[in-house]
Scaffold this active site. Structure first.
Site, PDB file in Angstrom:
ATOM      1  N   GLY A  31       0.809  -1.209   0.000  1.00  0.00           N
ATOM      2  CA  GLY A  31       0.000   0.000   0.000  1.00  0.00           C
ATOM      3  C   GLY A  31       0.841   1.258   0.000  1.00  0.00           C
ATOM      4  O   GLY A  31       2.009   1.233  -0.392  1.00  0.00           O
ATOM      5  N   ALA A  32       0.224   2.388   0.447  1.00  0.00           N
ATOM      6  CA  ALA A  32       0.868   3.701   0.346  1.00  0.00           C
ATOM      7  C   ALA A  32       1.341   3.889  -1.100  1.00  0.00           C
ATOM      8  O   ALA A  32       2.501   4.185  -1.372  1.00  0.00           O
ATOM      9  CB  ALA A  32       2.028   3.834   1.328  1.00  0.00           C
ATOM     10  N   GLY A  36       5.190   4.536  -8.811  1.00  0.00           N
ATOM     11  CA  GLY A  36       5.941   3.299  -9.055  1.00  0.00           C
ATOM     12  C   GLY A  36       5.007   2.090  -9.035  1.00  0.00           C
ATOM     13  O   GLY A  36       5.070   1.223  -9.916  1.00  0.00           O
ATOM     14  N   HIS A  37       4.113   2.045  -8.038  1.00  0.00           N
ATOM     15  CA  HIS A  37       3.156   0.939  -7.979  1.00  0.00           C
ATOM     16  C   HIS A  37       2.209   0.991  -9.191  1.00  0.00           C
ATOM     17  O   HIS A  37       1.864  -0.042  -9.750  1.00  0.00           O
ATOM     18  CB  HIS A  37       2.289   1.048  -6.708  1.00  0.00           C
ATOM     19  CG  HIS A  37       3.058   0.922  -5.433  1.00  0.00           C
ATOM     20  ND1 HIS A  37       3.263   1.975  -4.565  1.00  0.00           N
ATOM     21  CD2 HIS A  37       3.666  -0.151  -4.862  1.00  0.00           C
ATOM     22  CE1 HIS A  37       3.950   1.556  -3.521  1.00  0.00           C
ATOM     23  NE2 HIS A  37       4.216   0.293  -3.670  1.00  0.00           N
ATOM     24  N   ASP A 150      13.516  -2.848  -5.582  1.00  0.00           N
ATOM     25  CA  ASP A 150      13.920  -3.837  -4.572  1.00  0.00           C
ATOM     26  C   ASP A 150      14.607  -4.995  -5.309  1.00  0.00           C
ATOM     27  O   ASP A 150      14.055  -6.081  -5.436  1.00  0.00           O
ATOM     28  CB  ASP A 150      12.693  -4.318  -3.798  1.00  0.00           C
ATOM     29  CG  ASP A 150      12.064  -3.186  -3.002  1.00  0.00           C
ATOM     30  OD1 ASP A 150      12.646  -2.766  -2.005  1.00  0.00           O
ATOM     31  OD2 ASP A 150      11.001  -2.695  -3.427  1.00  0.00           O
ATOM     32  N   GLN A 153      15.202  -8.180  -3.397  1.00  0.00           N
ATOM     33  CA  GLN A 153      13.913  -8.836  -3.148  1.00  0.00           C
ATOM     34  C   GLN A 153      13.462  -9.634  -4.378  1.00  0.00           C
ATOM     35  O   GLN A 153      13.018 -10.774  -4.279  1.00  0.00           O
ATOM     36  CB  GLN A 153      12.854  -7.789  -2.793  1.00  0.00           C
ATOM     37  CG  GLN A 153      11.425  -8.300  -2.824  1.00  0.00           C
ATOM     38  CD  GLN A 153      10.430  -7.290  -2.295  1.00  0.00           C
ATOM     39  OE1 GLN A 153      10.323  -7.113  -1.095  1.00  0.00           O
ATOM     40  NE2 GLN A 153       9.707  -6.628  -3.188  1.00  0.00           N
ATOM     41  N   SER A 189       9.453   5.755  -3.516  1.00  0.00           N
ATOM     42  CA  SER A 189       9.332   4.795  -2.422  1.00  0.00           C
ATOM     43  C   SER A 189       8.282   5.320  -1.461  1.00  0.00           C
ATOM     44  O   SER A 189       8.181   6.532  -1.241  1.00  0.00           O
ATOM     45  CB  SER A 189      10.678   4.687  -1.688  1.00  0.00           C
ATOM     46  OG  SER A 189      10.486   4.090  -0.415  1.00  0.00           O
ATOM     47  N   SER A 190       7.523   4.398  -0.865  1.00  0.00           N
ATOM     48  CA  SER A 190       6.530   4.828   0.122  1.00  0.00           C
ATOM     49  C   SER A 190       7.226   5.500   1.293  1.00  0.00           C
ATOM     50  O   SER A 190       6.629   6.327   1.988  1.00  0.00           O
ATOM     51  CB  SER A 190       5.721   3.628   0.609  1.00  0.00           C
ATOM     52  OG  SER A 190       5.147   2.979  -0.495  1.00  0.00           O
TER      53      SER A 190
END
Ligand code: PAF
Length: 286
Positions: A31-32, A36-37, A150, A153, A189-190
């Site tokens: 979320g947030a 980017g998302h 990330d 990740q 980034s959040s």
């Protein structure tokens, strides 16, 4: 867009989509949401007929002194953004739904998770791998999309997908999407929203110092020297601590001290105003 909080409901929704012959892309998030998302969502819409976005601030990937409580939770605003983008399902489970009483399983991915964020955030990647494995099993997507921001990740998730024969049809179904940056180069980034205006401006020193280090390394300067200058630039530019600044093999994430013929990546994590920022960039191999 339907918002779903319970696993039985999610399973029904996914079963209906599958019965209609729809393909499904998953975008896992905490979320947030930012641009980017949304870039991940737009990429997902090109990959499948239906897009599921998960929003879950996963407690198991936060260390005891990290920002789990402070992490921005903005479900209403996130939901409006996803609706506008044409997302089909928002999967927003509670912590109890995700980790029922007695939950006792953790997935450790050796090798790629050992160094960098794995070293400075013990337990982080086990938390990420476990929740992402659960999300894959819950949604059973055809493809899943993650931000390259990330980088480690993404490497951990790809390794896990291969090693555990996860339900995605093939390893290329785990798709990395290039980092989206602000005009001054700062990766979205959040956590950027923790920064006040002064520190937000200073944070642009991170991508700037990385670009400079890359130019030096590609120009033949010894890697250790270029990395030392990068660290110095960050510390004198307003960052209080550098967790790591390293050149690594882009796939194995093993540190390298010179460019070879395999793709290399510059990886950095550094703190500014009590906020830990990470970034990574490609380095042209020799
Ligand atoms: O990148 C993130 O937002 C999280 O680590 C992820 C992949 C959603 C797992 O909680």
């Amino acid at each position: 867009m339907r918002t779903i909080h319970r696993l039985d409901q999610l399973r029904n929704e996914i079963a209906s989509l599958r019965a209609e012959g729809e393909s499904v892309a998953l975008v896992p998030t905490m979320g947030a949401l930012h641009e980017g998302h949304l870039t991940l969502v737009r990429a997902a819409l090109k990959q499948a007929n239906r897009v599921v976005v998960s929003i879950f601030v996963n407690p198991t990937q936060f260390g005891p002194n990290e920002d789990l409580d402070a992490y921005p939770r903005t479900l209403e605003a996130d939901s409006a953004l996803l609706e506008q983008e044409g997302v089909d399902l928002l999967w927003a489970p509670s912590a109890d739904e995700m980790y029922p009483d007695g939950f006792a399983t953790s997935i450790g991915v050796d090798g790629v998770s050992a160094d960098f964020c794995g070293a400075s955030r013990p337990g982080h990647f086990a938390g990420v791998a476990t929740v992402v494995c659960k999300l894959f099993n819950q949604v059973r997507p055809d493809v899943a999309l993650f931000g390259e921001k990330d980088w480690q990740q993404l490497a951990v998730i790809r390794r896990m997908g291969r090693d555990l024969d996860l339900t995605l049809p093939h390893v290329d179904a785990i798709i990395g999407v290039p980092t989206v940056r602000e005009e001054d180069g700062l990766a979205l980034s959040s956590r950027n929203r923790y920064l006040d205006a002064e520190h937000r401006t200073k944070a642009a020193a991170l991508p700037a110092a990385m670009r400079e280090a890359i130019a030096k390394i590609e120009g033949g300067e010894p890697v250790a020297q270029a990395l030392a200058k990068l660290e110095q630039a960050l510390l004198s530019g307003g960052f209080s601590k550098v967790d790591y600044a390293a050149l690594a093999d882009a796939q194995t994430l093993k540190r390298i001290d010179a460019l070879g013929d395999r793709p290399a990546r510059l990886l950095v994590a550094a703190h500014i105003q009590n906020t830990r920022l990470i970034d990574n960039m490609a380095v042209r191999s020799g």
